[in-house]
Design an enzyme around this catalytic site. Structure first.
Site, PDB file in Angstrom:
ATOM      1  N   CYS A 103       6.142  -6.994   7.380  1.00 22.63           N
ATOM      2  CA  CYS A 103       7.447  -6.509   8.117  1.00 22.63           C
ATOM      3  C   CYS A 103       7.542  -7.882   9.136  1.00 22.63           C
ATOM      4  O   CYS A 103       6.512  -8.366   9.751  1.00 22.63           O
ATOM      5  CB  CYS A 103       6.986  -5.450   8.788  1.00 22.63           C
ATOM      6  SG  CYS A 103       8.292  -4.612   9.610  1.00 22.63           S
ATOM      7  N   CYS A 160       3.392   8.430   0.987  1.00 22.84           N
ATOM      8  CA  CYS A 160       3.692   7.555   2.017  1.00 22.84           C
ATOM      9  C   CYS A 160       3.898   6.134   1.272  1.00 22.84           C
ATOM     10  O   CYS A 160       2.867   5.476   0.929  1.00 22.84           O
ATOM     11  CB  CYS A 160       2.894   7.453   3.302  1.00 22.84           C
ATOM     12  SG  CYS A 160       3.461   6.161   4.459  1.00 22.84           S
ATOM     13  N   CYS A 196      -1.317   6.097  10.422  1.00 23.32           N
ATOM     14  CA  CYS A 196      -0.421   5.456  10.965  1.00 23.32           C
ATOM     15  C   CYS A 196      -0.639   4.190  11.545  1.00 23.32           C
ATOM     16  O   CYS A 196      -1.359   3.821  12.457  1.00 23.32           O
ATOM     17  CB  CYS A 196       0.464   6.395  11.971  1.00 23.32           C
ATOM     18  SG  CYS A 196       1.546   7.429  11.189  1.00 23.32           S
ATOM     19  N   GLU A 227       0.790  -1.190  -0.054  1.00 23.76           N
ATOM     20  CA  GLU A 227       0.036   0.062   0.067  1.00 23.76           C
ATOM     21  C   GLU A 227       0.831   1.270  -0.085  1.00 23.76           C
ATOM     22  O   GLU A 227       1.916   1.173   0.651  1.00 23.76           O
ATOM     23  CB  GLU A 227      -0.895   0.086   1.293  1.00 23.76           C
ATOM     24  CG  GLU A 227      -1.931  -1.163   1.098  1.00 23.76           C
ATOM     25  CD  GLU A 227      -2.623  -1.440   2.517  1.00 23.76           C
ATOM     26  OE1 GLU A 227      -3.581  -2.320   2.432  1.00 23.76           O
ATOM     27  OE2 GLU A 227      -2.359  -0.514   3.305  1.00 23.76           O
ATOM     28  N   CYS A 264       6.364  -5.241  15.737  1.00 25.26           N
ATOM     29  CA  CYS A 264       5.907  -4.019  16.922  1.00 25.26           C
ATOM     30  C   CYS A 264       4.374  -4.785  17.167  1.00 25.26           C
ATOM     31  O   CYS A 264       3.631  -4.776  16.291  1.00 25.26           O
ATOM     32  CB  CYS A 264       6.084  -2.689  16.236  1.00 25.26           C
ATOM     33  SG  CYS A 264       7.534  -2.385  15.732  1.00 25.26           S
ATOM     34  N   CYS A 273       1.149  -2.409  15.458  1.00 21.28           N
ATOM     35  CA  CYS A 273       1.256  -2.364  14.169  1.00 21.28           C
ATOM     36  C   CYS A 273       0.611  -3.348  13.413  1.00 21.28           C
ATOM     37  O   CYS A 273       0.750  -4.904  13.523  1.00 21.28           O
ATOM     38  CB  CYS A 273       2.579  -2.228  13.833  1.00 21.28           C
ATOM     39  SG  CYS A 273       2.696  -2.026  11.931  1.00 21.28           S
TER      40      CYS A 273
HETATM   41 FE1  SF4 Z   1       7.445  -3.071  10.793  1.00 23.58          FE
HETATM   42 FE2  SF4 Z   1       5.138  -1.961  11.906  1.00 23.58          FE
HETATM   43 FE3  SF4 Z   1       7.053  -2.039  13.617  1.00 23.58          FE
HETATM   44 FE4  SF4 Z   1       6.908  -0.293  10.951  1.00 23.58          FE
HETATM   45  S1  SF4 Z   1       5.921  -0.224  13.088  1.00 23.58           S
HETATM   46  S2  SF4 Z   1       8.762  -1.606  11.792  1.00 23.58           S
HETATM   47  S3  SF4 Z   1       5.924  -1.714   9.601  1.00 23.58           S
HETATM   48  S4  SF4 Z   1       6.096  -3.767  12.670  1.00 23.58           S
END
Ligand code: SF4
Length: 345
Positions: free
Chosen positions: A115, A108, A333, A95, A119, A122
């Site tokens: 990923c 963006c 975000c 995206e 985190c 996220c």
């Molecule tokens: Fe990955 Fe999300 Fe952490 Fe960014 S915030 S590094 S996209 S897990």
């Protein structure tokens, strides 16, 4: 060679294009001509490169293609934000979010398919890792949205940790800033990172782009609980490294701080953040948390965010509350979703 197995030329640097032309016995200056077609005139087919001979175009097209592809779907927010979905050759969805804002038009972009940084807060992180994007796939997001020609800024804040796909990201930054590429000032580009210090050091040394660091907590244990990257690269070490660079003049350092109710939003945290950031010349962006399924975290309310911001400002740390964009289309975000394979429309 089928069209799908051809090698894309977008994302290639001038020296890589020189190797391509040498391969076909074409004159060296053809590399600059091709770069101009790709990055200035923005053609979508080798056959449009009319100052190359027809024979050379045909030879090139046997192995290479321009590599452009349009978004497979889009979703428009009431606030003008547009989320574009690109489908990669291996059928993964990535995206990009277009954010118009008065004189600015920011895109963006994503650097990875999903990923692996994990985190906790996220959505992309929760969907896991499905591979790196190539330089062609990253730059295609910039080249192939309808608003491409009007973009003023690009931020690497979409899916993925840009420092975990460093070589491709660096290549794209070269394409965007070098004279033979877009010839953009590095001041128009911001690369975000959660602080993967090994490659972040290289970004700091090898480019002049702005940097955004996701801090989210000034405390080791607390941050570790939110962001596994804290273990190999504690935020204290990351900030110590950043202190060695000049962010008081051309280059900007921003600190991203998502605010969670009762977790990282009291005055003790604000003071610890002031102490952590001392001597960095950074600006803090306070970000509202957008609830995601299965995550037991709640955003801080507006009044508390303002008090936190005022505390930082009083202590000499410039802080602002970031206006949320595209929340209704899950483009804000931390809300980018990974493997969305069906049309968003
Ligand atoms: Fe990955 Fe999300 Fe952490 Fe960014 S915030 S590094 S996209 S897990």
């Amino acid at each position: 060679m089928g069209e799908n197995t051809k090698i894309p030329m977008i994302g290639m640097t001038l020296s890589q294009l020189k190797c391509v032309v040498a391969e076909f016995g074409m004159p060296g200056f053809s590399a600059s001509q091709i770069a101009k077609w790709l990055y200035e005139k923005r053609v979508t087919d080798i056959d449009e490169m009319t100052n190359l001979s027809k024979a050379n175009r045909e030879k090139l097209a046997q192995k290479y293609c321009v590599g452009r592809y349009a978004p497979s779907s889009e979703m428009r927010s009431v606030d003008g934000t547009v989320k574009y979905l690109f489908t990669t050759a291996d059928d993964q969805a990535v995206e990009s979010v277009y954010i118009p804002d008065e004189e600015r038009a920011t895109l963006c972009i994503s650097s990875q398919k999903g990923c692996k940084m994990g985190c906790k807060f996220c959505m992309t992180g929760r969907q896991g890792f499905h591979g790196n994007l190539t330089a062609a796939e990253i730059i295609n997001q910039v080249l192939s949205i309808p608003e491409s020609e009007t973009l003023t800024n690009v931020v690497f804040m979409g899916m993925g940790e840009p420092m975990d796909n460093f070589d491709a990201v660096l290549q794209v930054l070269q394409v965007m800033t070098e004279k033979w590429g877009f010839a953009w000032s590095p001041k128009r580009i911001t690369v975000s990172s959660i602080g993967k210090l090994d490659t972040l050091r290289r970004l700091l040394d090898e480019t002049n782009v702005h940097v955004a660091i996701s801090v989210h907590s000034p405390y080791h244990e607390e941050r570790l609980n939110l962001m596994p990257v804290e273990k190999p690269y504690p935020i204290r070490d990351v900030i110590k490294c950043l202190r060695q660079y000049d962010f008081a003049h051309q280059r900007r350092l921003s600190v991203e701080y998502i605010m969670w109710n009762g977790l990282n939003d009291d005055d003790i945290h604000a003071q610890a953040l002031v102490d952590l950031l001392a001597g960095t010349n950074s600006r803090v962006n306070l970000i509202r948390f957008h609830a995601i399924p299965g995550v037991n975290l709640r955003t801080t309310d507006e009044r508390r965010m303002e008090a936190f911001r005022d505390y930082l400002n009083k202590k000499g740390v410039i802080a602002t509350i970031r206006r949320s964009r595209g929340e209704d289309i899950f483009a804000a975000c931390g809300m980018l979703a990974g493997k969305v394979k069906k049309s968003l429309k």
